[in-house]
Motif scaffolding. Structure first.
Motif, PDB file in Angstrom:
ATOM      1  N   VAL A  20       0.843  -1.201   0.000  1.00  0.00           N
ATOM      2  CA  VAL A  20       0.000   0.000   0.000  1.00  0.00           C
ATOM      3  C   VAL A  20       0.878   1.250   0.000  1.00  0.00           C
ATOM      4  N   MET A  21       1.900   1.260   0.844  1.00  0.00           N
ATOM      5  CA  MET A  21       2.806   2.426   0.891  1.00  0.00           C
ATOM      6  C   MET A  21       3.482   2.639  -0.455  1.00  0.00           C
ATOM      7  N   PHE A  22       3.910   1.561  -1.092  1.00  0.00           N
ATOM      8  CA  PHE A  22       4.549   1.668  -2.398  1.00  0.00           C
ATOM      9  C   PHE A  22       3.603   2.322  -3.399  1.00  0.00           C
ATOM     10  N   GLU A  23       2.357   1.868  -3.419  1.00  0.00           N
ATOM     11  CA  GLU A  23       1.375   2.437  -4.345  1.00  0.00           C
ATOM     12  C   GLU A  23       1.136   3.914  -4.060  1.00  0.00           C
ATOM     13  N   LEU A  24       1.000   4.262  -2.793  1.00  0.00           N
ATOM     14  CA  LEU A  24       0.731   5.655  -2.426  1.00  0.00           C
ATOM     15  C   LEU A  24       1.907   6.558  -2.771  1.00  0.00           C
ATOM     16  N   GLN A  25       3.115   6.110  -2.464  1.00  0.00           N
ATOM     17  CA  GLN A  25       4.293   6.935  -2.718  1.00  0.00           C
ATOM     18  C   GLN A  25       4.581   7.078  -4.204  1.00  0.00           C
ATOM     19  N   ASP A  26       4.061   6.160  -5.005  1.00  0.00           N
ATOM     20  CA  ASP A  26       4.284   6.189  -6.445  1.00  0.00           C
ATOM     21  C   ASP A  26       3.326   7.136  -7.164  1.00  0.00           C
ATOM     22  N   LEU A  27       2.290   7.583  -6.478  1.00  0.00           N
ATOM     23  CA  LEU A  27       1.300   8.465  -7.099  1.00  0.00           C
ATOM     24  C   LEU A  27       1.833   9.892  -7.235  1.00  0.00           C
ATOM     25  N   PRO A  28       1.525  10.547  -8.356  1.00  0.00           N
ATOM     26  CA  PRO A  28       1.875  11.961  -8.466  1.00  0.00           C
ATOM     27  C   PRO A  28       0.992  12.782  -7.525  1.00  0.00           C
ATOM     28  N   VAL A  44      -3.111   9.972   3.718  1.00  0.00           N
ATOM     29  CA  VAL A  44      -2.424  10.543   2.565  1.00  0.00           C
ATOM     30  C   VAL A  44      -2.565  12.061   2.587  1.00  0.00           C
ATOM     31  N   SER A  45      -1.444  12.754   2.455  1.00  0.00           N
ATOM     32  CA  SER A  45      -1.427  14.204   2.259  1.00  0.00           C
ATOM     33  C   SER A  45      -1.111  14.430   0.784  1.00  0.00           C
ATOM     34  N   HIS A  46      -1.988  15.168   0.102  1.00  0.00           N
ATOM     35  CA  HIS A  46      -1.846  15.298  -1.353  1.00  0.00           C
ATOM     36  C   HIS A  46      -2.300  16.682  -1.802  1.00  0.00           C
ATOM     37  N   THR A  47      -1.933  17.021  -3.009  1.00  0.00           N
ATOM     38  CA  THR A  47      -2.373  18.293  -3.575  1.00  0.00           C
ATOM     39  C   THR A  47      -3.786  18.134  -4.121  1.00  0.00           C
ATOM     40  N   THR A  48      -4.375  19.247  -4.499  1.00  0.00           N
ATOM     41  CA  THR A  48      -5.728  19.207  -5.081  1.00  0.00           C
ATOM     42  C   THR A  48      -5.709  18.693  -6.524  1.00  0.00           C
ATOM     43  N   MET A  49      -4.527  18.414  -7.046  1.00  0.00           N
ATOM     44  CA  MET A  49      -4.412  17.895  -8.412  1.00  0.00           C
ATOM     45  C   MET A  49      -4.793  16.418  -8.499  1.00  0.00           C
ATOM     46  N   ILE A  50      -4.963  15.767  -7.346  1.00  0.00           N
ATOM     47  CA  ILE A  50      -5.404  14.371  -7.327  1.00  0.00           C
ATOM     48  C   ILE A  50      -6.541  14.245  -6.320  1.00  0.00           C
ATOM     49  N   ALA A  52      -9.324  12.182  -3.902  1.00  0.00           N
ATOM     50  CA  ALA A  52      -9.335  11.009  -3.034  1.00  0.00           C
ATOM     51  C   ALA A  52      -9.847   9.788  -3.796  1.00  0.00           C
ATOM     52  N   GLU A  53     -10.810   9.983  -4.666  1.00  0.00           N
ATOM     53  CA  GLU A  53     -11.360   8.877  -5.459  1.00  0.00           C
ATOM     54  C   GLU A  53     -10.302   8.277  -6.393  1.00  0.00           C
ATOM     55  N   ASP A  54      -9.418   9.128  -6.915  1.00  0.00           N
ATOM     56  CA  ASP A  54      -8.341   8.633  -7.781  1.00  0.00           C
ATOM     57  C   ASP A  54      -7.332   7.807  -6.984  1.00  0.00           C
ATOM     58  N   ILE A  55      -7.058   8.232  -5.762  1.00  0.00           N
ATOM     59  CA  ILE A  55      -6.157   7.475  -4.893  1.00  0.00           C
ATOM     60  C   ILE A  55      -6.777   6.117  -4.582  1.00  0.00           C
ATOM     61  N   ALA A  56      -8.055   6.112  -4.228  1.00  0.00           N
ATOM     62  CA  ALA A  56      -8.754   4.862  -3.932  1.00  0.00           C
ATOM     63  C   ALA A  56      -8.761   3.935  -5.146  1.00  0.00           C
ATOM     64  N   ALA A  57      -8.955   4.499  -6.329  1.00  0.00           N
ATOM     65  CA  ALA A  57      -8.968   3.692  -7.556  1.00  0.00           C
ATOM     66  C   ALA A  57      -7.612   3.047  -7.796  1.00  0.00           C
ATOM     67  N   LYS A  58      -6.546   3.777  -7.545  1.00  0.00           N
ATOM     68  CA  LYS A  58      -5.198   3.232  -7.725  1.00  0.00           C
ATOM     69  C   LYS A  58      -4.947   2.091  -6.741  1.00  0.00           C
ATOM     70  N   LEU A  59      -5.384   2.261  -5.501  1.00  0.00           N
ATOM     71  CA  LEU A  59      -5.225   1.189  -4.521  1.00  0.00           C
ATOM     72  C   LEU A  59      -6.045  -0.034  -4.915  1.00  0.00           C
ATOM     73  N   GLU A  60      -7.238   0.208  -5.445  1.00  0.00           N
ATOM     74  CA  GLU A  60      -8.095  -0.907  -5.879  1.00  0.00           C
ATOM     75  C   GLU A  60      -7.443  -1.668  -7.023  1.00  0.00           C
ATOM     76  N   GLU A  61      -6.805  -0.953  -7.941  1.00  0.00           N
ATOM     77  CA  GLU A  61      -6.084  -1.601  -9.041  1.00  0.00           C
ATOM     78  C   GLU A  61      -4.993  -2.518  -8.510  1.00  0.00           C
ATOM     79  N   ALA A  62      -4.412  -2.141  -7.369  1.00  0.00           N
ATOM     80  CA  ALA A  62      -3.346  -2.936  -6.749  1.00  0.00           C
ATOM     81  C   ALA A  62      -3.898  -4.056  -5.876  1.00  0.00           C
ATOM     82  N   GLY A  63      -5.233  -4.158  -5.782  1.00  0.00           N
ATOM     83  CA  GLY A  63      -5.838  -5.244  -5.032  1.00  0.00           C
ATOM     84  C   GLY A  63      -6.272  -4.891  -3.619  1.00  0.00           C
TER      85      GLY A  63
END
Length: 71
Positions: A20-28, A44-50, A52-63
């Motif tokens: 999970v950490m790998f996936e999160l740290q790999d996100l722009p 997760v601390s992130h900019t407004t350029m991404i 929360a739904e996009d982060i969740a989708a990326k994690l879902e892609e990773a299982g």
């Protein structure tokens, strides 16, 4: 800067938490991230350029199904 917390029920082991950490740290646009394995949560601390739904989708892609936690 937005901070988002997710519940990740599939995160059962340290290997899961590392994945999970790998996936999160790999996100722009993610500035910082952390996982709490006993609570099965990720923060997760992130900019407004991404979104929360996009982060969740990326994690879902990773299982890892990520449920957005309020507050």
């Amino acid at each position: 800067m937005p901070e988002t917390r997710f519940e990740i029920a599939q995160m059962q082991t340290q290997d899961d938490a590392d994945a999970v950490m790998f996936e999160l740290q790999d996100l722009p646009c993610v500035n910082m991230a952390d996982v709490d394995l006993p609570k099965r949560q990720a923060w997760v601390s992130h900019t407004t350029m991404i979104a929360a739904e996009d982060i969740a989708a990326k994690l879902e892609e990773a299982g890892f199904r990520a449920v957005l936690l309020e507050g």
